[in-house]
Design a protein around this motif. Structure first.
Motif, PDB file in Angstrom:
ATOM      1  N   PRO A 161       0.824  -1.216   0.000  1.00 55.38           N
ATOM      2  CA  PRO A 161       0.000   0.000   0.000  1.00 55.38           C
ATOM      3  C   PRO A 161       0.855   1.261   0.000  1.00 55.38           C
ATOM      4  O   PRO A 161       1.975   1.267   0.519  1.00 55.38           O
ATOM      5  CB  PRO A 161      -0.802  -0.122   1.304  1.00 55.38           C
ATOM      6  N   ALA A 162       0.313   2.329  -0.574  1.00 57.58           N
ATOM      7  CA  ALA A 162       1.071   3.577  -0.721  1.00 57.58           C
ATOM      8  C   ALA A 162       1.585   4.092   0.617  1.00 57.58           C
ATOM      9  O   ALA A 162       2.737   4.550   0.717  1.00 57.58           O
ATOM     10  CB  ALA A 162       0.200   4.632  -1.398  1.00 57.58           C
ATOM     11  N   GLU A 163       0.764   4.022   1.655  1.00 55.41           N
ATOM     12  CA  GLU A 163       1.186   4.522   2.964  1.00 55.41           C
ATOM     13  C   GLU A 163       2.362   3.723   3.508  1.00 55.41           C
ATOM     14  O   GLU A 163       3.302   4.284   4.087  1.00 55.41           O
ATOM     15  CB  GLU A 163       0.016   4.476   3.952  1.00 55.41           C
ATOM     16  N   ALA A 164       2.336   2.404   3.302  1.00 55.96           N
ATOM     17  CA  ALA A 164       3.420   1.557   3.801  1.00 55.96           C
ATOM     18  C   ALA A 164       4.712   1.770   3.030  1.00 55.96           C
ATOM     19  O   ALA A 164       5.808   1.547   3.560  1.00 55.96           O
ATOM     20  CB  ALA A 164       3.005   0.091   3.732  1.00 55.96           C
ATOM     21  N   LYS A 165       4.608   2.206   1.776  1.00 49.73           N
ATOM     22  CA  LYS A 165       5.806   2.403   0.964  1.00 49.73           C
ATOM     23  C   LYS A 165       6.695   3.519   1.501  1.00 49.73           C
ATOM     24  O   LYS A 165       7.877   3.580   1.155  1.00 49.73           O
ATOM     25  CB  LYS A 165       5.414   2.717  -0.479  1.00 49.73           C
ATOM     26  N   ARG A 166       6.140   4.387   2.325  1.00 44.58           N
ATOM     27  CA  ARG A 166       6.928   5.525   2.823  1.00 44.58           C
ATOM     28  C   ARG A 166       8.233   5.074   3.463  1.00 44.58           C
ATOM     29  O   ARG A 166       9.247   5.732   3.337  1.00 44.58           O
ATOM     30  CB  ARG A 166       6.103   6.349   3.818  1.00 44.58           C
ATOM     31  N   GLY A 209      11.594  -2.554  -9.287  1.00 40.10           N
ATOM     32  CA  GLY A 209      11.307  -1.144  -9.486  1.00 40.10           C
ATOM     33  C   GLY A 209      10.376  -0.504  -8.495  1.00 40.10           C
ATOM     34  O   GLY A 209      10.154   0.707  -8.564  1.00 40.10           O
ATOM     35  N   SER A 210       9.845  -1.280  -7.551  1.00 40.97           N
ATOM     36  CA  SER A 210       8.902  -0.692  -6.587  1.00 40.97           C
ATOM     37  C   SER A 210       9.588  -0.192  -5.328  1.00 40.97           C
ATOM     38  O   SER A 210       8.947   0.435  -4.479  1.00 40.97           O
ATOM     39  CB  SER A 210       7.820  -1.705  -6.209  1.00 40.97           C
ATOM     40  N   THR A 211      10.890  -0.477  -5.186  1.00 36.38           N
ATOM     41  CA  THR A 211      11.637  -0.064  -4.002  1.00 36.38           C
ATOM     42  C   THR A 211      12.884   0.709  -4.419  1.00 36.38           C
ATOM     43  O   THR A 211      13.291   0.692  -5.583  1.00 36.38           O
ATOM     44  CB  THR A 211      12.065  -1.295  -3.182  1.00 36.38           C
ATOM     45  N   SER A 212      13.492   1.369  -3.459  1.00 32.19           N
ATOM     46  CA  SER A 212      14.732   2.090  -3.731  1.00 32.19           C
ATOM     47  C   SER A 212      15.867   1.116  -4.017  1.00 32.19           C
ATOM     48  O   SER A 212      15.792  -0.071  -3.674  1.00 32.19           O
ATOM     49  CB  SER A 212      15.104   2.977  -2.541  1.00 32.19           C
ATOM     50  N   PHE A 237       6.487  -7.516  -3.173  1.00 29.39           N
ATOM     51  CA  PHE A 237       5.759  -6.281  -2.904  1.00 29.39           C
ATOM     52  C   PHE A 237       5.102  -5.710  -4.160  1.00 29.39           C
ATOM     53  O   PHE A 237       4.418  -4.693  -4.082  1.00 29.39           O
ATOM     54  CB  PHE A 237       6.735  -5.202  -2.411  1.00 29.39           C
ATOM     55  N   ASN A 238       5.340  -6.316  -5.331  1.00 26.23           N
ATOM     56  CA  ASN A 238       5.015  -5.645  -6.590  1.00 26.23           C
ATOM     57  C   ASN A 238       4.157  -6.516  -7.505  1.00 26.23           C
ATOM     58  O   ASN A 238       4.357  -6.554  -8.719  1.00 26.23           O
ATOM     59  CB  ASN A 238       6.316  -5.248  -7.306  1.00 26.23           C
ATOM     60  N   THR A 239       3.185  -7.213  -6.913  1.00 30.84           N
ATOM     61  CA  THR A 239       2.296  -8.079  -7.693  1.00 30.84           C
ATOM     62  C   THR A 239       0.843  -7.730  -7.389  1.00 30.84           C
ATOM     63  O   THR A 239       0.153  -8.451  -6.651  1.00 30.84           O
ATOM     64  CB  THR A 239       2.567  -9.566  -7.383  1.00 30.84           C
ATOM     65  N   PRO A 240       0.342  -6.633  -7.942  1.00 33.17           N
ATOM     66  CA  PRO A 240      -0.998  -6.146  -7.591  1.00 33.17           C
ATOM     67  C   PRO A 240      -2.136  -7.062  -8.020  1.00 33.17           C
ATOM     68  O   PRO A 240      -3.242  -6.958  -7.473  1.00 33.17           O
ATOM     69  CB  PRO A 240      -1.085  -4.797  -8.300  1.00 33.17           C
ATOM     70  N   HIS A 241      -1.888  -7.961  -8.957  1.00 28.29           N
ATOM     71  CA  HIS A 241      -2.969  -8.801  -9.471  1.00 28.29           C
ATOM     72  C   HIS A 241      -2.857 -10.250  -9.005  1.00 28.29           C
ATOM     73  O   HIS A 241      -3.609 -11.108  -9.463  1.00 28.29           O
ATOM     74  CB  HIS A 241      -2.974  -8.750 -10.997  1.00 28.29           C
TER      75      HIS A 241
END
Length: 336
Positions: A161-166, A209-212, A237-241
């Motif tokens: 989730p976007a909030e957790a990505k912070r 590509g979803s993390t630094s 962390f990067n498998t939305p489907h």
């Protein structure tokens, strides 16, 4: 403490606290949330107002001195767990800490030692142990329904989730990445389901590509249990489907579990044998309510936490060994 309604204090005005733990604490017959601590006074006040909490603090000493707080739930970011747990133990508070319990085995051991010295209960919020699906799977395995277990696989693919990505996707200093977030969960779940320790692990990690840079968002592990059972574990962390899932294959049948690794405790479990597929009837109950009830009972001397401090330590050590394997390219034995 038998018969006393336990007062819980929250360290960290977090989403997981407001969304999952606070409702569970207040839903249990013998507990309620009475205080919250945040380093930001305004955030503490707003959080208390939004969640119906009577007291809010920005000063840790004042929070820990509150006589109404019997139990502390540590929901701060990973690097804060050791400090917050040691402080709470020194104040004589019982502690439920978020996973991973720490970022190093040495810090985790210091938490165990401090809580033992202070004679307070330490539990780790490995809530997947308390999902009705996993409790049912464990019973099926213990009953021998599947025969001799040949192999297993776990797929824990989500979109962070976007909030957790912070911080979970970008800040290595506080334990970002899949290993500290998902691998610790899966390590604990395997120990719980099979009633056996993890013997060794080999792990490859990647970033899609979803993390630094330098922070993994995907892992593939082969875990060897002490029994010899091999388990494939895939995490992302990067498998939305994608769907989360668990497969356990035995000589008499196979168990297929779908969507059973998420926080809401839902999902379906099937047993396949002889060309037939049968769904296992399972009620959906919040796993966090069971976490809280078990912890309350432990504080009262009537049981033990669903996941103890030792359980949290062992899952962390397994994750750290997976990290070591990824860094070295070697199979790493788990210290016992």
């Amino acid at each position: 403490m038998t018969g006393k309604r336990l007062g819980w204090g929250i360290i960290g005005a977090s989403k997981i606290a407001s969304e999952w733990l606070i409702p569970a604490i207040n839903a249990a017959a013998d507990s309620e949330v009475v205080a919250v601590l945040s380093s930001d006074a305004g955030r503490a006040e707003a959080f208390a107002r939004a969640n119906g909490i009577g007291a809010h603090y920005a000063d840790a000493k004042a929070f820990l001195a509150d006589p109404n707080v019997d139990v502390v739930y540590v929901s701060t970011t990973n690097e804060r767990h050791v400090h917050d747990t040691l402080s709470a133990a020194a104040a004589g508070k019982h502690i439920l800490c978020e996973k991973p319990m720490a970022l190093t085995a040495e810090d985790a051991r210091s938490m165990l030692d401090a809580c033992e010295k202070a004679a307070v209960v330490l539990g780790i919020n490995h809530h997947m142990r308390c999902m009705e699906t996993h409790l049912a799977i464990r019973e099926i395995l213990q009953a021998g329904t599947l025969g001799n277990i040949v192999l297993a696989r776990v797929f824990f693919g989500v979109e962070l989730p976007a909030e957790a990505k912070r911080w979970r996707a970008h800040d290595a200093s506080i334990g970002a990445g899949v290993i500290f977030d998902l691998t610790v969960h899966d390590a604990d779940l395997l120990r719980f389901l099979f009633g056996n320790e993890i013997g060794s692990v080999v792990c490859l990690t990647g970033s899609t590509g979803s993390t630094s840079a330098g922070i993994e968002d995907t892992t593939m592990l082969v875990v060897k249990m002490k029994s010899g059972l091999l388990v494939e574990v895939v995490e992302s962390f990067n498998t939305p489907h994608a769907h989360t899932g668990l497969e356990i294959h035995g000589t008499k049948g196979s168990l297929i579990a779908e969507d059973v690794l998420l926080q809401n405790g839902g999902g379906k479990v099937f047993i396949e044998a002889g060309g037939n597929r049968k769904q296992v009837p399972i009620d959906t109950v919040s796993p966090y309510l069971r976490v809280v009830r078990d912890f309350n009972a432990a504080v009262k001397g009537e049981g033990k936490p669903a996941a103890s401090g030792i359980d949290g330590y062992k899952s962390l050590v397994a994750a750290l060994c997976a990290q070591e394997s990824s860094n070295t390219g070697r199979v790493v034995d788990i210290p016992q």
